[in-house]
Design a protein around this motif. Structure first.
Motif, PDB file in Angstrom:
ATOM      1  N   UNK A 139       0.824  -1.210   0.000  1.00  0.00           N
ATOM      2  CA  UNK A 139       0.000   0.000   0.000  1.00  0.00           C
ATOM      3  C   UNK A 139       0.857   1.257   0.000  1.00  0.00           C
ATOM      4  N   UNK A 140       1.961   1.229   0.768  1.00  0.00           N
ATOM      5  CA  UNK A 140       2.846   2.396   0.826  1.00  0.00           C
ATOM      6  C   UNK A 140       3.739   2.502  -0.399  1.00  0.00           C
ATOM      7  N   UNK A 141       3.770   1.467  -1.234  1.00  0.00           N
ATOM      8  CA  UNK A 141       4.599   1.513  -2.429  1.00  0.00           C
ATOM      9  C   UNK A 141       6.034   1.130  -2.198  1.00  0.00           C
ATOM     10  N   UNK A 142       6.342   0.528  -1.026  1.00  0.00           N
ATOM     11  CA  UNK A 142       7.720   0.164  -0.726  1.00  0.00           C
ATOM     12  C   UNK A 142       8.167  -1.050  -1.542  1.00  0.00           C
ATOM     13  N   UNK A 143       7.244  -1.953  -1.823  1.00  0.00           N
ATOM     14  CA  UNK A 143       7.522  -3.094  -2.688  1.00  0.00           C
ATOM     15  C   UNK A 143       6.353  -3.238  -3.655  1.00  0.00           C
ATOM     16  N   UNK A 144       6.526  -4.046  -4.651  1.00  0.00           N
ATOM     17  CA  UNK A 144       5.436  -4.244  -5.602  1.00  0.00           C
ATOM     18  C   UNK A 144       5.866  -5.172  -6.714  1.00  0.00           C
ATOM     19  N   UNK A 145       4.881  -5.579  -7.504  1.00  0.00           N
ATOM     20  CA  UNK A 145       5.141  -6.413  -8.665  1.00  0.00           C
ATOM     21  C   UNK A 145       4.780  -5.606  -9.903  1.00  0.00           C
ATOM     22  N   UNK A 146       5.567  -5.749 -10.931  1.00  0.00           N
ATOM     23  CA  UNK A 146       5.355  -4.963 -12.146  1.00  0.00           C
ATOM     24  C   UNK A 146       4.274  -5.597 -13.025  1.00  0.00           C
ATOM     25  N   UNK A 147       3.017  -5.412 -12.640  1.00  0.00           N
ATOM     26  CA  UNK A 147       1.903  -5.959 -13.407  1.00  0.00           C
ATOM     27  C   UNK A 147       1.823  -5.327 -14.796  1.00  0.00           C
ATOM     28  N   UNK A 148       1.992  -4.019 -14.851  1.00  0.00           N
ATOM     29  CA  UNK A 148       1.857  -3.305 -16.124  1.00  0.00           C
ATOM     30  C   UNK A 148       3.003  -3.666 -17.058  1.00  0.00           C
ATOM     31  N   UNK A 149       4.208  -3.748 -16.533  1.00  0.00           N
ATOM     32  CA  UNK A 149       5.359  -4.071 -17.370  1.00  0.00           C
ATOM     33  C   UNK A 149       5.275  -5.464 -17.979  1.00  0.00           C
ATOM     34  N   UNK A 150       4.622  -6.387 -17.274  1.00  0.00           N
ATOM     35  CA  UNK A 150       4.482  -7.765 -17.767  1.00  0.00           C
ATOM     36  C   UNK A 150       3.098  -8.034 -18.359  1.00  0.00           C
ATOM     37  N   UNK A 151       2.416  -6.979 -18.763  1.00  0.00           N
ATOM     38  CA  UNK A 151       1.026  -7.129 -19.222  1.00  0.00           C
ATOM     39  C   UNK A 151       0.906  -8.028 -20.453  1.00  0.00           C
ATOM     40  N   UNK A 152       1.922  -8.054 -21.315  1.00  0.00           N
ATOM     41  CA  UNK A 152       1.823  -8.891 -22.510  1.00  0.00           C
ATOM     42  C   UNK A 152       1.747 -10.377 -22.138  1.00  0.00           C
ATOM     43  N   UNK A 153       2.401 -10.742 -21.048  1.00  0.00           N
ATOM     44  CA  UNK A 153       2.318 -12.130 -20.577  1.00  0.00           C
ATOM     45  C   UNK A 153       0.897 -12.454 -20.165  1.00  0.00           C
ATOM     46  N   UNK A 154       0.280 -11.538 -19.396  1.00  0.00           N
ATOM     47  CA  UNK A 154      -1.089 -11.783 -18.925  1.00  0.00           C
ATOM     48  C   UNK A 154      -2.081 -11.742 -20.078  1.00  0.00           C
ATOM     49  N   UNK A 155      -1.858 -10.838 -21.028  1.00  0.00           N
ATOM     50  CA  UNK A 155      -2.726 -10.814 -22.210  1.00  0.00           C
ATOM     51  C   UNK A 155      -2.648 -12.154 -22.943  1.00  0.00           C
ATOM     52  N   UNK A 156      -1.431 -12.670 -23.086  1.00  0.00           N
ATOM     53  CA  UNK A 156      -1.256 -13.943 -23.786  1.00  0.00           C
ATOM     54  C   UNK A 156      -1.943 -15.096 -23.068  1.00  0.00           C
ATOM     55  N   UNK A 157      -1.800 -15.117 -21.728  1.00  0.00           N
ATOM     56  CA  UNK A 157      -2.458 -16.176 -20.947  1.00  0.00           C
ATOM     57  C   UNK A 157      -3.969 -16.089 -21.082  1.00  0.00           C
ATOM     58  N   UNK A 158      -4.503 -14.883 -21.004  1.00  0.00           N
ATOM     59  CA  UNK A 158      -5.952 -14.694 -21.117  1.00  0.00           C
ATOM     60  C   UNK A 158      -6.463 -15.090 -22.495  1.00  0.00           C
ATOM     61  N   UNK A 169       1.515   4.644 -16.429  1.00  0.00           N
ATOM     62  CA  UNK A 169       1.624   3.207 -16.205  1.00  0.00           C
ATOM     63  C   UNK A 169       2.194   2.892 -14.828  1.00  0.00           C
ATOM     64  N   UNK A 170       3.144   3.693 -14.367  1.00  0.00           N
ATOM     65  CA  UNK A 170       3.733   3.463 -13.052  1.00  0.00           C
ATOM     66  C   UNK A 170       2.728   3.724 -11.938  1.00  0.00           C
ATOM     67  N   UNK A 171       1.919   4.762 -12.101  1.00  0.00           N
ATOM     68  CA  UNK A 171       0.879   5.030 -11.108  1.00  0.00           C
ATOM     69  C   UNK A 171      -0.167   3.925 -11.130  1.00  0.00           C
ATOM     70  N   UNK A 172      -0.503   3.442 -12.328  1.00  0.00           N
ATOM     71  CA  UNK A 172      -1.452   2.334 -12.437  1.00  0.00           C
ATOM     72  C   UNK A 172      -0.913   1.093 -11.739  1.00  0.00           C
ATOM     73  N   UNK A 173       0.368   0.849 -11.899  1.00  0.00           N
ATOM     74  CA  UNK A 173       0.989  -0.314 -11.252  1.00  0.00           C
ATOM     75  C   UNK A 173       0.953  -0.176  -9.738  1.00  0.00           C
ATOM     76  N   UNK A 174       1.208   1.027  -9.238  1.00  0.00           N
ATOM     77  CA  UNK A 174       1.154   1.266  -7.799  1.00  0.00           C
ATOM     78  C   UNK A 174      -0.263   1.103  -7.272  1.00  0.00           C
ATOM     79  N   UNK A 187      -6.341  -0.260 -19.362  1.00  0.00           N
ATOM     80  CA  UNK A 187      -6.527   1.188 -19.181  1.00  0.00           C
ATOM     81  C   UNK A 187      -5.200   1.913 -19.388  1.00  0.00           C
ATOM     82  N   UNK A 188      -4.132   1.368 -18.807  1.00  0.00           N
ATOM     83  CA  UNK A 188      -2.810   1.993 -18.967  1.00  0.00           C
ATOM     84  C   UNK A 188      -2.397   2.031 -20.431  1.00  0.00           C
TER      85      UNK A 188
END
Length: 374
Positions: free
Chosen positions: A12-31, A231-236, A298-299
């Motif tokens: 929530x504070x943004x100290x750690x996170x996973x790059x969902x937006x950066x890896x979006x092509x992987x998720x698009x492909x899986x979907x 995109x970075x704000x969307x990821x956060x 959306x991003x």
């Protein structure tokens, strides 16, 4: 604080996170792969429509010692159609046969009476016409269409049209997967299934709106700053609501899993399968699509705007200039200030927005001075 709670706070504070937006092509492909599989299953296998949609007869018998398997063979042989038999709580049987007309039902009733050793007058026969099922289906399609239109209008007003499109794509994604699973598994489609499909739309939309609301708050006045791209704000925003989405989905899935696996599987309550499978698959698909499909989409749409393209250029240019001077970027300075870390402090803690599992390198010119360690 538990590990999950601590991780949720750090996300929530943004100290750690996973790059969902950066890896979006992987998720698009899986979907896309899952959706194609569901569509192929739907085309090849088709849906196993229940008696409410095909029409037929339902016979209810009093208590009998005849097994379900023997009753199925007897009913199928007598009618010439596949029969579905369920054991009732009073020891009786519920025999369901599709595509049976009135004239043939009397003959089937007589055969069941002889084969089950039950008086014919004690066997209740109910005929169901296919027109009733067609009315249910038509009303369901109408309700689905109205729901989709209202969702798009609401999201376009409350947020913006790009979010409305992304939410609509996510909903279609969830429905397609759920219907495809029904075709692959072969579960019977009943009015309970239709109710389940309509129910999952609200659950799917809920998680999506939570992330969208966080994204809306985070992008206010976005073009007036040069710290983050859209995109970075969307990821956060995704990371900030991730634990909440997971907790909500798990709490919703547990009772549904009980209905599906214990009620439908162990206890043999087949009627529970109609709605529980739709809810189980739909809830899981809805949580997935809100995180991996809707927000990344959306991003993608927003990053095509001229303003966002210009913002991205400014942000990257400023970071490149700071890196060339061996300085912290404005985003890193902001993150350290939020956590109370001075610029000269040891960079042991990961900066805000750091990707989970990614090694963070200290910026040049900062950190511990070379020499003997203390």
């Amino acid at each position: 604080m538990s590990r999950l709670g601590n991780l949720g706070a750090r996300l929530y504070r943004g100290e750690v996170g996973y790059d969902f937006i950066g890896n979006r092509k992987i998720w698009y492909g899986i979907s896309i792969l899952i959706t194609i599989t569901a569509i192929v299953g739907l085309v090849v296998s088709g849906l196993n429509m229940g008696i409410e949609f095909k029409g037929g007869a339902v016979f209810t018998t009093p208590k009998t010692s005849v097994s379900v398997e023997k009753a199925e063979d007897l009913a199928s042989t007598s009618s010439g159609h596949q029969a579905i038999v369920q054991k009732l709580g009073n020891g009786g049987l519920r025999i369901q046969i599709t595509e049976v007309d009135t004239s043939k039902s009397d003959a089937i009733k007589g055969d069941l009476s002889k084969g089950l050793s039950v008086p014919e007058e004690k066997i209740a026969a109910d005929l169901v016409g296919p027109s009733w099922g067609e009315q249910i289906a038509n009303k369901a399609w109408t309700g689905l269409g109205v729901f989709m239109v209202l969702v798009v209008i609401y999201l376009a007003i409350a947020f913006e049209w790009r979010m409305a499109i992304a939410a609509l794509v996510a909903l279609i994604h969830d429905i397609t997967i759920t219907v495809g699973i029904y075709a692959l598994v072969g579960f019977e489609v009943t009015p309970g299934t239709v109710i389940g499909l309509l129910t999952i739309l609200g659950y799917s939309l809920y998680d999506t709106v939570v992330v969208f609301d966080s994204l809306k708050e985070g992008t206010k006045g976005i073009t007036k700053q040069t710290r983050w791209t859209y995109s970075e704000i969307a990821n956060r925003s995704i990371n900030g609501t991730l634990v909440r989405s997971i907790n909500t989905t798990i709490v919703a899935l547990l009772p549904v899993a009980g209905l599906l696996f214990i009620g439908g599987g162990v206890l043999g309550a087949g009627m529970l399968n109609d709605i529980s499978l739709a809810l189980f698959v739909g809830l899981a698909a809805g949580a997935y699509s809100s995180i991996f499909i809707a927000t990344p989409l959306v991003a993608d749409l927003k990053e095509r705007e001229p303003q966002m393209k210009a913002l991205k250029k400014r942000v990257l240019a400023k970071r490149a200039a700071a890196a060339a001077k061996g300085e912290l970027s404005e985003a890193e300075q902001s993150d350290r200030a939020d956590r109370g870390v001075t610029q000269d402090a040891a960079p042991d803690a990961a900066p805000a927005g750091a990707v989970v599992g990614q090694r963070q390198e200290p910026p040049r010119g900062h950190g511990r001075t070379p020499g003997k360690r203390r």
